[in-house]
Design an enzyme around this catalytic site. Structure first.
Site, short mmCIF file in Angstrom:
data_model
loop_
_atom_site.label_atom_id
_atom_site.label_comp_id
_atom_site.label_asym_id
_atom_site.label_seq_id
_atom_site.Cartn_x
_atom_site.Cartn_y
_atom_site.Cartn_z
N SER A 1 0.79 -1.23 0.00
CA SER A 1 0.00 0.00 0.00
C SER A 1 0.83 1.29 0.00
O SER A 1 0.36 2.31 -0.47
CB SER A 1 -0.97 0.02 1.18
OG SER A 1 -0.31 0.27 2.38
N LYS B 1 -0.18 5.05 6.58
CA LYS B 1 -0.82 5.74 5.45
C LYS B 1 -0.33 7.18 5.42
O LYS B 1 0.13 7.73 6.41
CB LYS B 1 -2.34 5.73 5.57
CG LYS B 1 -2.97 4.35 5.62
CD LYS B 1 -2.83 3.61 4.34
CE LYS B 1 -3.40 2.19 4.48
NZ LYS B 1 -3.01 1.33 3.42
#
Length: 173
Positions: free
Chosen positions: A51, A95
């Site tokens: 990710s 993130k």
């Protein structure tokens, strides 16, 4: 009285017990200090997965996490944060912050299949986070804005592997 019992009586038990107890307290103090530093100041974390490609390696990176900046409200768009997953609170995820409360964020709904985009306004007390690799990331595009309280730290440096040592940047490969 046997010689064995006489030898046992001659051993300075109080001194030995005192030394042992002081060493136990020293180990306990060291453990507490490590815990405080790890949970409240700075720690290391292991991140892996697709990710955050290309900023972080697929096989995994050891990163340094600043825990103070989050408490002081010094998280801004562009920062990579470590946070509790809103989907599984037993997991931590990394993130990039894309928007803070009140910001308008436009994102591709399904980047692999269409160019359709959507714009949202980040609610009060929340942040919008996305992985750097939109094709392989579960992020705010799926679970929405994330409460600021789920952020546990700001990742500021890659520690391992050494060839990637330094700040986490979205332009690194």
């Amino acid at each position: 009285m046997s010689s064995f019992v006489r030898r046992l009586r001659g051993i300075p038990w109080r001194s030995i017990a005192g030394d042992a107890l002081s060493r136990v307290f020293l180990v306990a103090k060291a453990y507490c200090a490590v815990h405080v530093v790890d949970q409240h100041l700075c720690s290391l974390a292991f991140g892996r997965g697709p990710s955050m490609l290309p900023a972080m390696n697929l096989e995994g990176d050891v990163v340094a996490v600043d825990r103070v900046s989050v408490r002081l409200g010094r998280v801004a768009p562009g920062d990579v944060v470590l946070m509790v997953s809103p989907e599984d609170p037993r997991k931590s995820i990394a993130k990039r912050v894309v928007g803070m409360q009140g910001d308008s964020v436009t994102y591709l709904v399904d980047p692999g299949n269409s160019d359709a985009s959507k714009t949202v306004v980040v609610p009060q007390g929340h942040v919008w986070v996305q992985g750097d690799n939109p094709y392989a990331s579960r992020d705010s595009r799926q679970f929405g804005a994330v409460p600021y309280g789920l952020i546990t730290g700001k990742i500021f440096c890659r520690v391992w592997p050494l060839e990637g040592f330094g700040p986490i940047d979205s332009n690194q490969s």
